[in-house]
Structure formats: C-alpha cells, structure tokens
Design a protein around this motif. Sequence first.
Motif, PDB file in Angstrom:
ATOM      1  N   ASP A 184      -4.968   7.212  -4.444  1.00 22.41           N
ATOM      2  CA  ASP A 184      -3.718   7.973  -4.441  1.00 22.41           C
ATOM      3  C   ASP A 184      -3.288   8.347  -5.855  1.00 22.41           C
ATOM      4  O   ASP A 184      -2.776   9.451  -6.084  1.00 22.41           O
ATOM      5  CB  ASP A 184      -2.609   7.175  -3.756  1.00 22.41           C
ATOM      6  N   PRO A 223      -2.933  -3.411  -3.198  1.00 22.97           N
ATOM      7  CA  PRO A 223      -3.056  -1.980  -2.900  1.00 22.97           C
ATOM      8  C   PRO A 223      -4.077  -1.289  -3.809  1.00 22.97           C
ATOM      9  O   PRO A 223      -3.914  -0.112  -4.150  1.00 22.97           O
ATOM     10  CB  PRO A 223      -1.650  -1.465  -3.188  1.00 22.97           C
ATOM     11  N   GLN A 259       0.841  -1.199   0.000  1.00 22.09           N
ATOM     12  CA  GLN A 259       0.000   0.000   0.000  1.00 22.09           C
ATOM     13  C   GLN A 259       0.879   1.253   0.000  1.00 22.09           C
ATOM     14  O   GLN A 259       0.632   2.215  -0.727  1.00 22.09           O
ATOM     15  CB  GLN A 259      -0.952   0.009   1.203  1.00 22.09           C
ATOM     16  N   LEU A 260       1.938   1.227   0.820  1.00 20.28           N
ATOM     17  CA  LEU A 260       2.877   2.346   0.857  1.00 20.28           C
ATOM     18  C   LEU A 260       3.599   2.486  -0.474  1.00 20.28           C
ATOM     19  O   LEU A 260       3.919   3.608  -0.897  1.00 20.28           O
ATOM     20  CB  LEU A 260       3.883   2.149   1.985  1.00 20.28           C
ATOM     21  N   ALA A 267       2.653   7.910  -5.661  1.00 22.01           N
ATOM     22  CA  ALA A 267       1.756   9.043  -5.902  1.00 22.01           C
ATOM     23  C   ALA A 267       2.355  10.331  -5.349  1.00 22.01           C
ATOM     24  O   ALA A 267       2.280  11.392  -5.986  1.00 22.01           O
ATOM     25  CB  ALA A 267       0.394   8.776  -5.270  1.00 22.01           C
ATOM     26  N   LYS A 316      -6.610   3.314  -6.762  1.00 19.10           N
ATOM     27  CA  LYS A 316      -7.840   4.057  -7.069  1.00 19.10           C
ATOM     28  C   LYS A 316      -7.793   5.487  -6.563  1.00 19.10           C
ATOM     29  O   LYS A 316      -8.171   6.425  -7.290  1.00 19.10           O
ATOM     30  CB  LYS A 316      -9.044   3.321  -6.458  1.00 19.10           C
ATOM     31  N   GLN A 345      -6.360  11.476  -7.215  1.00 15.57           N
ATOM     32  CA  GLN A 345      -5.482  12.647  -7.212  1.00 15.57           C
ATOM     33  C   GLN A 345      -4.952  12.983  -8.600  1.00 15.57           C
ATOM     34  O   GLN A 345      -4.217  13.966  -8.752  1.00 15.57           O
ATOM     35  CB  GLN A 345      -4.303  12.427  -6.253  1.00 15.57           C
ATOM     36  N   GLU A 360      -6.962   0.023  -3.382  1.00 15.25           N
ATOM     37  CA  GLU A 360      -7.526   1.281  -2.877  1.00 15.25           C
ATOM     38  C   GLU A 360      -6.569   2.443  -3.126  1.00 15.25           C
ATOM     39  O   GLU A 360      -6.989   3.542  -3.479  1.00 15.25           O
ATOM     40  CB  GLU A 360      -7.825   1.170  -1.383  1.00 15.25           C
ATOM     41  N   GLN A 361      -5.255   2.187  -2.950  1.00 12.53           N
ATOM     42  CA  GLN A 361      -4.279   3.247  -3.198  1.00 12.53           C
ATOM     43  C   GLN A 361      -4.164   3.553  -4.701  1.00 12.53           C
ATOM     44  O   GLN A 361      -3.995   4.711  -5.083  1.00 12.53           O
ATOM     45  CB  GLN A 361      -2.910   2.852  -2.628  1.00 12.53           C
ATOM     46  N   VAL A 410       2.484   2.169  -3.484  1.00 16.21           N
ATOM     47  CA  VAL A 410       1.702   2.994  -4.405  1.00 16.21           C
ATOM     48  C   VAL A 410       1.532   4.405  -3.853  1.00 16.21           C
ATOM     49  O   VAL A 410       1.626   5.395  -4.585  1.00 16.21           O
ATOM     50  CB  VAL A 410       0.339   2.335  -4.678  1.00 16.21           C
ATOM     51  N   GLY A 411       1.304   4.513  -2.565  1.00 17.39           N
ATOM     52  CA  GLY A 411       1.151   5.834  -1.966  1.00 17.39           C
ATOM     53  C   GLY A 411       2.399   6.685  -2.121  1.00 17.39           C
ATOM     54  O   GLY A 411       2.325   7.887  -2.434  1.00 17.39           O
TER      55      GLY A 411
END
Length: 305
Positions: free
Chosen positions: A89, A82, A53-54, A60, A87, A93, A84-85, A56-57
């Motif tokens: 992040d 990941p 998850q991090l 971004a 989608k 954004q 959700e990220q 991808v975050g």
Amino acid sequence: MDTMRDRFAPVVSRLLDEDPRVAVVLAEIGVDGFSEAARRHPDRVVNVGIREQLLVGAAAGLALTGLRPVVHTFASFLVERPFEQVKLDLGHQDAGAVLVSAAASFDWPAGGYTHMAPGDVALLDTLDGWTVHVPGHPDEAETLLRHAVAAGDDKVYVRLSLQSNGLALPVDGERFRTVREGRSGVVVAVGPTLDAVLAATEGLDVTVLYATTVRPFDGAALRRATETAGTDVVLVEPYLAGTSTAAANDALSDVPHRVLGLGVGRRELRRYGQLEEHVAAHGLDARSLRERVGSFLGAGAAAVA
C-alpha cells in the motif's frame, strides 16, 4: 523528564494546526492524546480501531489524495503485523507516510513478546526508499518528527523509545555526529545507546559517532572517521544486532576492515522483568559494552592518559 512519546501528540497536534496536509491515523493506541486535535480537525484525525492492516492501508489512501499521514501505534503493530500493507500500500504505490512507533525493542516487558519489535528496522531494510530516524532524547524526537513530516512525500519511520540519553544533541535528520575522537577504532552509537557507549568507552582511544538517522546510512561520516581511527568498527544499535553491518561493510568495501554488530540478540527472553534487565541481558549496559568493545578492539584501544 518527559518521554519521546509524551512529545509526540503535542508536536503533531501543532503540525495539524499549521499544515492542512497533515493527517493522523491511529488504531486505538494514543487516541487520548489527540482528543483536542480531533475536535479541531475531525476530518484529519482518524481512529480505525484495532485494525493494524487497515491503519496502514487508510494512511496510504490519504497519501494518494495528497495528504501527509502520520501513523502511530506500537512498533510490533506498525511494522511487523501489517508488513504486507507497508510493502504494497505504501511501497508499491509509492505513497509517502510517517510511521511513528512506540515500545521499541522491549520498552514494555510486561506486555510480552507481542509488544516487542527488535526486528523492525531490519524488516524495513528489505524495502526500498525508507528513511529511519532513531532519536536518543525527547528533544531530538521532536526535531526528527518535524523533519519527517516536512519530508515531502517520503516514506519515513520514527522509532520512539522510553530509553533516553541524559542530554540532547543537535540533530539534522541526515548525518552522524562525532562526539569523541580517537585513533584505535570507531564506535557508532545509535539513538538511546549513546550514554552507555560513552560510559563504556571512557578513557579508551576510540572515536564515537552518534547516529539518530540510520537510513540512509551515513557511510561518508564512517569513512572519514576511519581515516584517523582505523577501520575496526563497532555498531551499537538498540534493535536487532547486526542490522547495520551490511551498510557499514558497504561503506568500507574498498579497504580492509572489521565490523562488530552489537544490539538485541535473536534469542527471546521469556521472563518479563524490567527494561533495565533486558538491556543488561542483551549486553547493552555500559559494563557489558566495555568488555565486548575492548575485546574486539584489543590492546590498541587501551585506556589513554
């Protein structure tokens, strides 16, 4: 012959040298391939550890500062875990990145279902604005990687695989390529399925299109092919069967047509086996494809002299 993934680190390492906007974000997988590049560019090669998850975050965040992040791990950890990220992040954004996956649908059967991602392209189809490249040869992977990194601030997914066709074809990151012409149906072969499709349709009166960029879907090329080959269409994709049937239906929405989507089945194969055994079990080997394509297209596509 080297694999698509063998090309990944050297190509992107050169891009790090050439373009000060390029950054690489990793989650342990593939770190060794960037050891030299990390010494040259310690501020632009980031390993976040086993934190997808991090992964991808962080990409971004880099994109929002003006960098062009290239993000890499296995497909199941890059798109599914990941999501959700991906989608929010990236998508929400409007932050661009190049996601480059490995392991494809079942390239490493010994890793089990946690390391398989036949639904990755279908999942990205629920989001807006993604370009999806599916190379069928290491040379094509190198070309499409360069296209992806150079694509401004676009969101791009490059799907690497151990499966490969014997020969590379010229690819432009946009259009389908006609590799065989016929009059009794159109078969669209995506990425590494081309060799099996050509063997399966040998002697059949069908047009074969080769697709290495599947999103956006080249509906114009499909329409042109159906003008002479008819509107019976078979899609052969190395991921979830039916992923592109809606796109093909949309391209032919104003004419009577039939579409058959072949690819990886939804049923989970719970034995590890070998890659080739998974290909055959999903009906993507040449023998199975000939039976399935021939049955769908019928007598009109029978072998020609």
